[in-house]
Design an enzyme around this catalytic site. Structure first.
Site, mmCIF file in Angstrom:
data_model
loop_
_atom_site.group_PDB
_atom_site.id
_atom_site.type_symbol
_atom_site.label_atom_id
_atom_site.label_comp_id
_atom_site.label_asym_id
_atom_site.label_seq_id
_atom_site.Cartn_x
_atom_site.Cartn_y
_atom_site.Cartn_z
ATOM 1 N N HIS A 1 -3.795 6.739 2.432
ATOM 2 C CA HIS A 1 -4.138 5.428 1.886
ATOM 3 C C HIS A 1 -5.548 5.075 2.349
ATOM 4 C CE1 HIS A 1 -4.210 1.393 0.672
ATOM 5 N NE2 HIS A 1 -4.119 0.888 1.891
ATOM 6 N N CYS B 1 0.821 -1.226 0.000
ATOM 7 C CA CYS B 1 0.000 0.000 0.000
ATOM 8 C C CYS B 1 0.849 1.267 0.000
ATOM 9 C CB CYS B 1 -0.942 0.003 1.198
ATOM 10 S SG CYS B 1 -1.936 -1.470 1.267
ATOM 11 N N ASN C 1 -10.251 -0.629 -0.699
ATOM 12 C CA ASN C 1 -8.796 -0.517 -0.577
ATOM 13 C C ASN C 1 -8.149 -1.060 -1.860
ATOM 14 O OD1 ASN C 1 -6.084 -0.960 0.015
ATOM 15 N ND2 ASN C 1 -6.470 -1.817 2.052
HETATM 16 O O1 UT7 Z 1 -4.152 -1.734 3.268
HETATM 17 C C1 UT7 Z 1 -3.261 -2.359 4.118
HETATM 18 C C2 UT7 Z 1 -3.567 -2.210 5.477
HETATM 19 N N1 UT7 Z 1 -4.835 -2.782 5.879
HETATM 20 C C3 UT7 Z 1 -5.522 -2.178 6.799
HETATM 21 O O2 UT7 Z 1 -5.135 -1.115 7.201
HETATM 22 C C4 UT7 Z 1 -6.736 -2.844 7.403
HETATM 23 C C5 UT7 Z 1 -6.739 -2.602 8.886
HETATM 24 N N2 UT7 Z 1 -7.785 -3.252 9.622
HETATM 25 C C6 UT7 Z 1 -9.104 -2.941 9.501
HETATM 26 O O3 UT7 Z 1 -9.469 -2.109 8.691
HETATM 27 C C7 UT7 Z 1 -10.086 -3.581 10.451
HETATM 28 O O4 UT7 Z 1 -9.388 -4.242 11.462
HETATM 29 C C8 UT7 Z 1 -11.062 -4.584 9.741
HETATM 30 C C9 UT7 Z 1 -12.053 -3.821 8.888
HETATM 31 C C10 UT7 Z 1 -10.277 -5.551 8.893
HETATM 32 C C11 UT7 Z 1 -11.848 -5.345 10.787
HETATM 33 O O5 UT7 Z 1 -12.563 -4.436 11.637
HETATM 34 P P1 UT7 Z 1 -12.500 -4.612 13.220
HETATM 35 O O6 UT7 Z 1 -13.376 -3.586 13.786
HETATM 36 O O7 UT7 Z 1 -11.043 -4.608 13.602
HETATM 37 O O8 UT7 Z 1 -13.179 -6.010 13.431
HETATM 38 P P2 UT7 Z 1 -12.574 -7.298 14.131
HETATM 39 O O9 UT7 Z 1 -11.549 -7.955 13.292
HETATM 40 O O10 UT7 Z 1 -12.197 -6.932 15.535
HETATM 41 O O11 UT7 Z 1 -13.857 -8.240 14.180
HETATM 42 C C12 UT7 Z 1 -15.016 -7.910 14.962
HETATM 43 C C13 UT7 Z 1 -16.088 -8.941 14.721
HETATM 44 C C14 UT7 Z 1 -15.575 -10.374 14.807
HETATM 45 O O12 UT7 Z 1 -16.583 -11.166 15.415
HETATM 46 P P3 UT7 Z 1 -16.453 -11.592 16.966
HETATM 47 O O13 UT7 Z 1 -15.162 -12.342 17.084
HETATM 48 O O14 UT7 Z 1 -16.456 -10.304 17.732
HETATM 49 O O15 UT7 Z 1 -17.679 -12.415 17.171
HETATM 50 C C15 UT7 Z 1 -15.415 -10.783 13.374
HETATM 51 O O16 UT7 Z 1 -15.567 -12.175 13.178
HETATM 52 O O17 UT7 Z 1 -16.607 -8.798 13.403
HETATM 53 C C16 UT7 Z 1 -16.577 -10.050 12.726
HETATM 54 N N3 UT7 Z 1 -16.360 -9.801 11.311
HETATM 55 C C17 UT7 Z 1 -17.376 -9.594 10.446
HETATM 56 N N4 UT7 Z 1 -18.712 -9.575 10.606
HETATM 57 C C18 UT7 Z 1 -19.460 -9.322 9.526
HETATM 58 C C19 UT7 Z 1 -15.179 -9.705 10.647
HETATM 59 N N5 UT7 Z 1 -15.410 -9.449 9.349
HETATM 60 C C20 UT7 Z 1 -16.754 -9.371 9.205
HETATM 61 C C21 UT7 Z 1 -17.593 -9.118 8.105
HETATM 62 N N6 UT7 Z 1 -18.926 -9.106 8.300
HETATM 63 N N7 UT7 Z 1 -17.119 -8.873 6.862
#
Ligand code: UT7
Length: 332
Positions: free
Chosen positions: A258, A117, A288
């Site tokens: 980004h 990125c 992204n």
């Molecule tokens: O470009 C390179 C760099 N990349 C980035 O900068 C990405 C950085 N990270 C992020 O943008 C975020 O961490 C994500 C968007 C990937 C995830 O968001 P989050 O708020 O950190 O969610 P999380 O991983 O903590 O997950 C929260 C919950 C989980 O369920 P439980 O364990 O709390 O029951 C996940 O399983 O959300 C669930 N979850 C989803 N639910 C519905 C994860 N993905 C999804 C989804 N739909 N697509």
């Protein structure tokens, strides 16, 4: 502090988006997710995805033609070509070499760089320094990604994030001092290889039927860890770059970050005390696009008339590697 060597300006911008749109509702039919979850947690509502036979070099070619047209230049005016990508058409030859042939460039150095990125910000520094060295007058730099070719469509934690796109700039030497590429800070930290990677398909793990079945060819990410690091590192590098040039965030007319997650961008710009109207966002419609995110956002900001002569722009990137970078530009 200005760079005393030949100033290099962004002479034009261009971009290319595939026609096909994939909405959050479309994704909710493939994996267990919802428009509400994706929009709230990421800011993304839809993304563009390539047709099956559309490649990274096809998008890069479209972006290159747009940037050349906007620069009023012909391909033969270009004497250096650099592409940032982690999704090249082939392991070799490079996307840059494919483009060299397609654009009909003659005897120019053409190569790809891999900084995920942060690729486009790395390109700006590499290209700027090569041009300041004296030989090159006009260069074409491109960020292009077909991320959907490395997306696991069964993994809801990653497949909702990515889209395909390409953005380009023509860089030219100028005699006007104090404009264009003012400064960059780049960085890397290879001590976290597992938090964002594609494990299979390289020399460490050449693809076999077994590891393809294990989906090693796709992006894996620990989103929470990347999120925290992204905010902290981009804030740090932004402050260092501005301090180096005797500026503060008040002096910045537009931040082009980004586009990984609206919440990352909001946390970052809040810490930097930069109001929303001075932040370029296109993530809602594009997701992204890795190395293509910043040049596409730059080109769209230009198209929307948001870049005024004399404006200071701050480009901020963070991605796999880990890599990061900040670029300070005085628009000309
Ligand atoms: O470009 C390179 C760099 N990349 C980035 O900068 C990405 C950085 N990270 C992020 O943008 C975020 O961490 C994500 C968007 C990937 C995830 O968001 P989050 O708020 O950190 O969610 P999380 O991983 O903590 O997950 C929260 C919950 C989980 O369920 P439980 O364990 O709390 O029951 C996940 O399983 O959300 C669930 N979850 C989803 N639910 C519905 C994860 N993905 C999804 C989804 N739909 N697509």
């Amino acid at each position: 502090m200005q760079n005393a060597l030949s100033p290099i300006v962004i002479r034009s911008t261009g971009y290319f988006l595939p026609e096909r749109v994939l909405t959050n509702d479309d994704l909710s039919k493939i994996v267990e997710t919802s428009d509400e979850w994706i929009a709230e947690r990421t800011g993304i509502r839809e993304r563009r995805i390539c047709a099956d036979d559309e490649t990274t070099s096809d998008m890069a070619y479209g972006a290159a033609l747009d940037a050349l047209k906007n620069a009023n230049l012909k391909p033969e005016d270009i004497d250096l070509l650099i592409v940032a990508t982690i999704t090249p058409d082939f392991k070799t030859p490079s996307v840059a070499c494919i483009l060299q042939e397609r654009l009909g460039l003659r005897n120019v150095p053409a190569f790809d760089i891999s900084a995920a990125c942060s690729g486009f910000v790395y390109c700006l520094e590499i290209c700027g320094q090569l041009m300041r060295g004296g030989v090159y007058r006009n260069a074409l730099i491109i960020g292009a990604e077909k991320l959907t070719s490395v997306t696991d469509w069964t993994d809801r934690t990653t497949c909702v994030l990515f889209g395909d796109a390409a953005g380009a700039c023509v860089l030219s030497k100028t005699d006007t001092p104090g404009v264009g590429l003012i400064g960059n800070i780049l960085g890397s930290d290879g001590s976290h290889p597992d938090i964002l990677n594609i494990p299979g398909g390289g020399s460490r793990l050449p693809l076999t039927k077994e590891n393809i079945d294990d989906k090693t060819q796709y992006i894996k990410m620990n989103g929470r860890e990347v999120f925290k690091l992204a905010v902290r590192v981009m804030e740090d590098v932004a402050r260092k770059l501005l301090e180096r040039h005797g500026l503060t965030t008040q002096d910045i007319n537009l931040v082009i970050p980004h586009q990984a997650n609206t919440r990352i961008i909001e946390a970052l710009t809040k810490r930097l005390e930069i109001p929303n109207e001075r932040v370029m966002l296109n993530i809602e419609k594009l997701g992204n696009n890795s190395s293509a995110s910043i040049p596409v956002a730059l080109a769209q900001a230009n198209e929307q008339g948001r870049l005024k002569k004399g404006d200071y722009l701050l480009l901020l990137a963070f991605g796999a590697g880990l890599t990061w970078g900040a670029s300070l530009i005085k628009w000309n």
